[in-house]
Design a protein around this motif. Structure first.
Motif, PDB file in Angstrom:
ATOM      1  N   VAL A 294       0.855  -1.188   0.000  1.00 27.55           N
ATOM      2  CA  VAL A 294       0.000   0.000   0.000  1.00 27.55           C
ATOM      3  C   VAL A 294       0.887   1.232   0.000  1.00 27.55           C
ATOM      4  N   ARG A 295       0.534   2.185  -0.848  1.00 31.40           N
ATOM      5  CA  ARG A 295       1.262   3.449  -0.896  1.00 31.40           C
ATOM      6  C   ARG A 295       0.246   4.580  -0.902  1.00 31.40           C
ATOM      7  N   ALA A 296       0.519   5.620  -0.124  1.00 31.04           N
ATOM      8  CA  ALA A 296      -0.329   6.815  -0.090  1.00 31.04           C
ATOM      9  C   ALA A 296       0.544   8.026  -0.320  1.00 31.04           C
ATOM     10  N   SER A 297       0.037   8.957  -1.097  1.00 33.85           N
ATOM     11  CA  SER A 297       0.772  10.178  -1.391  1.00 33.85           C
ATOM     12  C   SER A 297      -0.139  11.373  -1.135  1.00 33.85           C
ATOM     13  N   THR A 298       0.390  12.367  -0.392  1.00 37.32           N
ATOM     14  CA  THR A 298      -0.405  13.542  -0.055  1.00 37.32           C
ATOM     15  C   THR A 298       0.497  14.684   0.379  1.00 37.32           C
ATOM     16  N   LEU A 299      -0.015  15.888   0.299  1.00 38.17           N
ATOM     17  CA  LEU A 299       0.685  17.055   0.837  1.00 38.17           C
ATOM     18  C   LEU A 299      -0.012  17.587   2.076  1.00 38.17           C
ATOM     19  N   PHE A 300      -1.266  17.184   2.293  1.00 36.71           N
ATOM     20  CA  PHE A 300      -2.073  17.747   3.368  1.00 36.71           C
ATOM     21  C   PHE A 300      -2.503  16.729   4.422  1.00 36.71           C
ATOM     22  N   PHE A 301      -2.760  15.496   4.016  1.00 35.11           N
ATOM     23  CA  PHE A 301      -3.388  14.505   4.878  1.00 35.11           C
ATOM     24  C   PHE A 301      -2.402  13.558   5.572  1.00 35.11           C
ATOM     25  N   ASP A 302      -1.159  13.979   5.811  1.00 34.08           N
ATOM     26  CA  ASP A 302      -0.160  13.077   6.391  1.00 34.08           C
ATOM     27  C   ASP A 302      -0.601  12.468   7.714  1.00 34.08           C
ATOM     28  N   GLN A 303      -1.106  13.285   8.616  1.00 37.49           N
ATOM     29  CA  GLN A 303      -1.527  12.779   9.926  1.00 37.49           C
ATOM     30  C   GLN A 303      -2.694  11.807   9.782  1.00 37.49           C
ATOM     31  N   ALA A 304      -3.644  12.125   8.901  1.00 38.66           N
ATOM     32  CA  ALA A 304      -4.795  11.247   8.682  1.00 38.66           C
ATOM     33  C   ALA A 304      -4.363   9.927   8.032  1.00 38.66           C
ATOM     34  N   VAL A 305      -3.394   9.968   7.126  1.00 35.24           N
ATOM     35  CA  VAL A 305      -2.886   8.733   6.510  1.00 35.24           C
ATOM     36  C   VAL A 305      -2.259   7.846   7.583  1.00 35.24           C
ATOM     37  N   ASP A 306      -1.479   8.438   8.482  1.00 38.43           N
ATOM     38  CA  ASP A 306      -0.898   7.658   9.583  1.00 38.43           C
ATOM     39  C   ASP A 306      -1.986   7.030  10.443  1.00 38.43           C
ATOM     40  N   ARG A 307      -3.026   7.793  10.734  1.00 40.00           N
ATOM     41  CA  ARG A 307      -4.143   7.257  11.522  1.00 40.00           C
ATOM     42  C   ARG A 307      -4.830   6.122  10.777  1.00 40.00           C
ATOM     43  N   PHE A 308      -5.030   6.290   9.470  1.00 34.36           N
ATOM     44  CA  PHE A 308      -5.658   5.234   8.677  1.00 34.36           C
ATOM     45  C   PHE A 308      -4.824   3.967   8.694  1.00 34.36           C
ATOM     46  N   PHE A 309      -3.520   4.098   8.459  1.00 35.31           N
ATOM     47  CA  PHE A 309      -2.654   2.919   8.473  1.00 35.31           C
ATOM     48  C   PHE A 309      -2.693   2.211   9.826  1.00 35.31           C
ATOM     49  N   SER A 310      -2.891   2.948  10.901  1.00 36.77           N
ATOM     50  CA  SER A 310      -2.944   2.319  12.230  1.00 36.77           C
ATOM     51  C   SER A 310      -4.185   1.442  12.402  1.00 36.77           C
ATOM     52  N   THR A 311      -5.178   1.577  11.524  1.00 40.94           N
ATOM     53  CA  THR A 311      -6.391   0.761  11.605  1.00 40.94           C
ATOM     54  C   THR A 311      -6.265  -0.537  10.808  1.00 40.94           C
ATOM     55  N   LEU A 312      -5.185  -0.688  10.055  1.00 39.49           N
ATOM     56  CA  LEU A 312      -5.002  -1.857   9.194  1.00 39.49           C
ATOM     57  C   LEU A 312      -4.123  -2.909   9.870  1.00 39.49           C
ATOM     58  N   PRO A 313      -4.289  -4.182   9.495  1.00 45.06           N
ATOM     59  CA  PRO A 313      -3.387  -5.231  10.009  1.00 45.06           C
ATOM     60  C   PRO A 313      -2.055  -5.176   9.260  1.00 45.06           C
ATOM     61  N   LEU A 314      -1.114  -4.434   9.799  1.00 43.84           N
ATOM     62  CA  LEU A 314       0.164  -4.211   9.141  1.00 43.84           C
ATOM     63  C   LEU A 314       1.025  -5.471   9.139  1.00 43.84           C
ATOM     64  N   ALA A 315       1.725  -5.676   8.029  1.00 41.94           N
ATOM     65  CA  ALA A 315       2.680  -6.772   7.916  1.00 41.94           C
ATOM     66  C   ALA A 315       4.109  -6.235   7.994  1.00 41.94           C
ATOM     67  N   SER A 316       4.259  -4.914   7.916  1.00 39.95           N
ATOM     68  CA  SER A 316       5.572  -4.271   8.047  1.00 39.95           C
ATOM     69  C   SER A 316       5.366  -2.863   8.577  1.00 39.95           C
ATOM     70  N   ALA A 317       6.445  -2.239   8.964  1.00 37.48           N
ATOM     71  CA  ALA A 317       6.384  -0.869   9.466  1.00 37.48           C
ATOM     72  C   ALA A 317       6.033   0.088   8.329  1.00 37.48           C
ATOM     73  N   VAL A 318       5.464   1.234   8.702  1.00 36.90           N
ATOM     74  CA  VAL A 318       5.146   2.271   7.720  1.00 36.90           C
ATOM     75  C   VAL A 318       6.402   3.083   7.451  1.00 36.90           C
ATOM     76  N   GLU A 319       6.722   3.234   6.184  1.00 35.42           N
ATOM     77  CA  GLU A 319       7.862   4.049   5.775  1.00 35.42           C
ATOM     78  C   GLU A 319       7.338   5.365   5.217  1.00 35.42           C
ATOM     79  N   VAL A 320       7.953   6.464   5.645  1.00 39.75           N
ATOM     80  CA  VAL A 320       7.543   7.793   5.184  1.00 39.75           C
ATOM     81  C   VAL A 320       8.728   8.448   4.499  1.00 39.75           C
ATOM     82  N   ALA A 321       8.495   8.929   3.292  1.00 39.90           N
ATOM     83  CA  ALA A 321       9.571   9.598   2.549  1.00 39.90           C
ATOM     84  C   ALA A 321       9.082  10.918   2.000  1.00 39.90           C
TER      85      ALA A 321
END
Length: 93
Positions: free
Chosen positions: A66-93
């Motif tokens: 899964v990849r998400a790209s945004t200039l405004f919703f960074d905090q919301a994307v992090d919150r969304f990813f926290s609701t998913l069953p992650l198989a690896s850590a979230v990488e932010v670039a």
């Protein structure tokens, strides 16, 4: 910013959850479907802000990338990813 991770859900479910999350769980900065395809959704906020999600099966890995790209919703994307069953850590670039 670009956020990337792997999850244990199918790609379609990830994209559907992203649509629901940004329409219902981000009250002060909601975003709604603008475009979609089998591997992506583009969500647009009320002020024109955009967040794009793409999800695809990792061949041989048994997970969904899964990849998400945004200039405004960074905090919301992090919150969304926290609701998913992650198989690896979230990488932010």
């Amino acid at each position: 910013m670009t956020h990337a991770t792997t999850v244990t859900l199918p790609p379609g479910e990830v994209l559907a959850r992203a649509q629901m999350f940004f329409a219902e769980r981000v009250p002060n900065a909601a975003a709604f479907l603008e475009k979609s395809g089998p591997r992506f959704v583009v969500l647009r906020g009320q002020g024109g802000e955009e967040v794009v999600f793409s999800a695809w099966e990792d061949v041989g890995g048994g997970v969904t990338r899964v990849r998400a790209s945004t200039l405004f919703f960074d905090q919301a994307v992090d919150r969304f990813f926290s609701t998913l069953p992650l198989a690896s850590a979230v990488e932010v670039a």
